[in-house]
Design a protein around this motif. Structure first.
Motif, PDB file in Angstrom:
ATOM      1  N   PRO A  92      -4.311  48.905 -20.467  1.00 28.27           N
ATOM      2  CA  PRO A  92      -3.621  48.303 -19.314  1.00 28.27           C
ATOM      3  C   PRO A  92      -3.463  49.324 -18.185  1.00 28.27           C
ATOM      4  O   PRO A  92      -3.099  50.478 -18.421  1.00 28.27           O
ATOM      5  N   GLY A  93      -3.749  48.891 -16.979  1.00 28.23           N
ATOM      6  CA  GLY A  93      -3.700  49.794 -15.836  1.00 28.23           C
ATOM      7  C   GLY A  93      -5.038  50.422 -15.511  1.00 28.23           C
ATOM      8  O   GLY A  93      -5.245  50.899 -14.400  1.00 28.23           O
ATOM      9  N   VAL A  94      -5.936  50.448 -16.500  1.00 28.84           N
ATOM     10  CA  VAL A  94      -7.299  50.951 -16.280  1.00 28.84           C
ATOM     11  C   VAL A  94      -8.262  49.780 -16.145  1.00 28.84           C
ATOM     12  O   VAL A  94      -9.011  49.669 -15.176  1.00 28.84           O
ATOM     13  N   GLY A  95      -8.232  48.884 -17.142  1.00 22.68           N
ATOM     14  CA  GLY A  95      -9.074  47.698 -17.088  1.00 22.68           C
ATOM     15  C   GLY A  95      -8.479  46.634 -16.180  1.00 22.68           C
ATOM     16  O   GLY A  95      -7.259  46.463 -16.105  1.00 22.68           O
ATOM     17  N   MET A  96      -9.339  45.956 -15.440  1.00 20.63           N
ATOM     18  CA  MET A  96      -8.910  44.899 -14.520  1.00 20.63           C
ATOM     19  C   MET A  96      -9.115  43.539 -15.182  1.00 20.63           C
ATOM     20  O   MET A  96     -10.135  43.314 -15.840  1.00 20.63           O
ATOM     21  N   VAL A  97      -8.156  42.642 -15.022  1.00 14.35           N
ATOM     22  CA  VAL A  97      -8.227  41.310 -15.616  1.00 14.35           C
ATOM     23  C   VAL A  97      -8.757  40.328 -14.580  1.00 14.35           C
ATOM     24  O   VAL A  97      -8.201  40.198 -13.486  1.00 14.35           O
ATOM     25  N   ARG A  98      -9.860  39.649 -14.931  1.00 14.95           N
ATOM     26  CA  ARG A  98     -10.412  38.589 -14.075  1.00 14.95           C
ATOM     27  C   ARG A  98     -10.787  37.416 -14.962  1.00 14.95           C
ATOM     28  O   ARG A  98     -11.460  37.598 -15.975  1.00 14.95           O
ATOM     29  N   GLY A  99     -10.362  36.245 -14.588  1.00 14.01           N
ATOM     30  CA  GLY A  99     -10.703  35.054 -15.360  1.00 14.01           C
ATOM     31  C   GLY A  99     -10.206  35.095 -16.784  1.00 14.01           C
ATOM     32  O   GLY A  99     -10.819  34.525 -17.688  1.00 14.01           O
ATOM     33  N   GLY A 100      -9.076  35.787 -16.998  1.00 14.15           N
ATOM     34  CA  GLY A 100      -8.504  35.844 -18.335  1.00 14.15           C
ATOM     35  C   GLY A 100      -9.101  36.896 -19.243  1.00 14.15           C
ATOM     36  O   GLY A 100      -8.698  37.023 -20.395  1.00 14.15           O
ATOM     37  N   ALA A 101     -10.069  37.691 -18.750  1.00  8.33           N
ATOM     38  CA  ALA A 101     -10.706  38.723 -19.570  1.00  8.33           C
ATOM     39  C   ALA A 101     -10.516  40.089 -18.917  1.00  8.33           C
ATOM     40  O   ALA A 101     -10.670  40.250 -17.704  1.00  8.33           O
ATOM     41  N   ARG A 102     -10.157  41.093 -19.749  1.00  7.27           N
ATOM     42  CA  ARG A 102     -10.011  42.464 -19.258  1.00  7.27           C
ATOM     43  C   ARG A 102     -11.369  43.158 -19.408  1.00  7.27           C
ATOM     44  O   ARG A 102     -11.634  43.846 -20.390  1.00  7.27           O
ATOM     45  N   SER A 103     -12.259  42.938 -18.424  1.00  7.13           N
ATOM     46  CA  SER A 103     -13.655  43.351 -18.563  1.00  7.13           C
ATOM     47  C   SER A 103     -14.134  44.321 -17.491  1.00  7.13           C
ATOM     48  O   SER A 103     -15.297  44.715 -17.512  1.00  7.13           O
ATOM     49  N   TRP A 104     -13.247  44.729 -16.569  1.00  2.00           N
ATOM     50  CA  TRP A 104     -13.700  45.491 -15.416  1.00  2.00           C
ATOM     51  C   TRP A 104     -12.938  46.804 -15.271  1.00  2.00           C
ATOM     52  O   TRP A 104     -11.753  46.883 -15.570  1.00  2.00           O
ATOM     53  N   ILE A 105     -13.644  47.834 -14.786  1.00  2.00           N
ATOM     54  CA  ILE A 105     -13.045  49.120 -14.440  1.00  2.00           C
ATOM     55  C   ILE A 105     -13.406  49.418 -12.990  1.00  2.00           C
ATOM     56  O   ILE A 105     -14.559  49.273 -12.594  1.00  2.00           O
ATOM     57  N   GLY A 106     -12.427  49.856 -12.207  1.00  2.00           N
ATOM     58  CA  GLY A 106     -12.713  50.197 -10.818  1.00  2.00           C
ATOM     59  C   GLY A 106     -11.631  49.672  -9.910  1.00  2.00           C
ATOM     60  O   GLY A 106     -10.500  49.417 -10.334  1.00  2.00           O
ATOM     61  N   ALA A 107     -11.985  49.504  -8.639  1.00  2.00           N
ATOM     62  CA  ALA A 107     -11.033  49.004  -7.651  1.00  2.00           C
ATOM     63  C   ALA A 107     -11.736  48.024  -6.734  1.00  2.00           C
ATOM     64  O   ALA A 107     -12.711  48.376  -6.069  1.00  2.00           O
ATOM     65  N   GLY A 108     -11.252  46.797  -6.737  1.00  2.00           N
ATOM     66  CA  GLY A 108     -11.772  45.777  -5.832  1.00  2.00           C
ATOM     67  C   GLY A 108     -13.261  45.546  -5.995  1.00  2.00           C
ATOM     68  O   GLY A 108     -13.758  45.274  -7.087  1.00  2.00           O
ATOM     69  N   ALA A 109     -13.973  45.706  -4.867  1.00  2.00           N
ATOM     70  CA  ALA A 109     -15.413  45.454  -4.877  1.00  2.00           C
ATOM     71  C   ALA A 109     -16.171  46.508  -5.666  1.00  2.00           C
ATOM     72  O   ALA A 109     -17.263  46.256  -6.178  1.00  2.00           O
ATOM     73  N   PHE A 110     -15.597  47.718  -5.764  1.00  2.00           N
ATOM     74  CA  PHE A 110     -16.273  48.814  -6.446  1.00  2.00           C
ATOM     75  C   PHE A 110     -15.792  48.895  -7.888  1.00  2.00           C
ATOM     76  O   PHE A 110     -15.000  49.756  -8.255  1.00  2.00           O
ATOM     77  N   SER A 111     -16.243  47.949  -8.673  1.00  2.00           N
ATOM     78  CA  SER A 111     -15.861  47.895 -10.083  1.00  2.00           C
ATOM     79  C   SER A 111     -17.099  47.630 -10.926  1.00  2.00           C
ATOM     80  O   SER A 111     -18.086  47.065 -10.460  1.00  2.00           O
ATOM     81  N   ILE A 112     -17.046  48.081 -12.174  1.00  2.00           N
ATOM     82  CA  ILE A 112     -18.159  47.887 -13.092  1.00  2.00           C
ATOM     83  C   ILE A 112     -17.676  47.151 -14.335  1.00  2.00           C
ATOM     84  O   ILE A 112     -16.476  47.140 -14.637  1.00  2.00           O
TER      85      ILE A 112
END
Length: 369
Positions: A92-112
């Motif tokens: 938490p705080g590192v991975g980004m949650v989108r669509g109910g899944a914690r699948s992203w790392i980064g900030a905004g548009a610059f995420s992987i």
């Protein structure tokens, strides 16, 4: 031993560029209405996709010049980095949650999306592993089991996000490699039984997955809920007919089909370009598969052959699943269509994989195949 270097396979490269161009046209057409609504810019998603495509093409060209044996030497390090990212994304705080899944790392548009890169990382590692241990692969304990430990560990971490679609493609690609390496059929039957039991458990453990299965079997049982996406997708594919409604004239992109520029972009393609346009895109994928298999068959060594097979397997499992979902043959899984769907990590990963495949073509042993 010095190996003869040949030109890049022009047919393979042309097929990829054709798919990428079709994808850019369709991302604009499919997303223009939604982009205007949420961002006030009909070109919002196209601009971002152009950046992803530009970066991906540059990466593809650069990687096509790197001898593919480089990936063999660094296969373990690449896999460890992919595992590290899969663990980091769950924090938490590192991975980004989108669509109910914690699948992203980064900030905004610059995420992987680390799970996307694990697909390629596992292909590279497993190709090296199978090259070293292919004689043991008929033994479950000495050959299959060590490979399966890596595969299922990665699958488990991806499922913690959760991302069943990406995990399925990753595991499916690995099983293709194990099969090509000579694993015994009875071992696959055993794994198949375990897989069915495991999938049943995964489906039963999450109510939304049960809804996806029931909506797949009978989408009209819940037309405004779980069955909505499949019904709207079929409403796009059906009216397209032979020649389609015309570029930009889709009706389903007007807030009927949710985010049509991603998982359901093939539905908009079929609606606007019809059977002819959709068939042309499938022919391009067929050409890519043909050249990929030819590359695997003519690679100068076992590592190159496994690597080309893995890249082809990954791409075409995604194509099969995505189009199966769009046409109602498979439940909704959240898998993008390679080279066409909007998305930075997926597009970049695919173009990087093609860069590796193109490099293998430079060392093919029979130029005429």
């Amino acid at each position: 031993m010095e190996k003869r270097v040949r030109p890049l396979d022009p047919v393979l490269l042309a097929a990829v560029i054709g798919l990428l161009a079709a994808g850019l046209f369709m991302v604009y057409s499919a997303s223009s209405v939604w982009g205007e609504f949420v961002q006030g810019d009909a070109f919002y998603f196209l601009k971002r996709q152009l950046i992803f495509a530009g970066a991906g093409v540059l990466a593809m060209i650069f990687i096509s010049k790197i001898d593919y044996w480089f990936w063999q030497r660094w296969s373990v390090v690449i896999l460890l980095i992919c595992f590290f990212l899969l663990v980091a994304v769950l924090i938490p705080g590192v991975g980004m949650v989108r669509g109910g899944a914690r699948s992203w790392i980064g900030a905004g548009a610059f995420s992987i999306q680390p799970s996307e890169f694990m697909k390629l990382g596992m292909i590279i590692f497993l190709s090296h592993f199978l090259m070293q241990h292919h004689k043991r692969i008929t033994s479950f304990r000495k050959g299959m089991l060590p490979a399966l430990l890596f595969i299922f560990t990665a699958f488990g971490l991806i499922m913690l996000q959760p991302d069943l679609g990406t995990g399925t493609v990753m595991a499916g690609t690995c099983f293709v490699l194990l099969f090509v390496a000579g694993a015994r059929i009875r071992h696959f039957i055993f794994l198949g039984a375990l897989g069915v039991a495991g999938f049943a458990g995964l489906i039963l453990s999450a109510p939304y997955r049960i809804q996806r299965i029931t909506s797949f079997l009978d989408p009209w049982s819940d037309p405004l809920g779980a069955g909505f996406q499949i019904i709207q997708s079929l409403y796009a594919v059906g009216p397209g007919g032979l020649f389609g409604l015309g570029f930009g004239d889709s009706r389903q992109k007007y807030y009927y089909l949710p985010e049509p520029q991603t998982d359901f972009i093939f539905a908009i393609l079929a609606e606007e370009a019809g059977f002819i346009g959709a068939g042309f895109v499938l022919i391009l994928f067929g050409i890519l598969l043909w050249r990929g298999i030819a590359t695997a068959l003519t690679a100068p060594d076992m590592f190159g052959s496994f690597l080309a097979t893995g890249v082809c397997g990954m791409i075409f499992l995604q194509v099969l699943i995505n189009i199966g979902v769009v046409t109602g043959l498979f439940p909704v899984t959240g898998i993008t269509l390679p080279f066409l769907s909007y998305g930075g990590s997926s597009l970049t990963l695919m173009l990087v994989a093609i860069g590796i495949l193109l490099n293998i073509t430079r060392y093919r042993t029979n130029y005429h195949h």
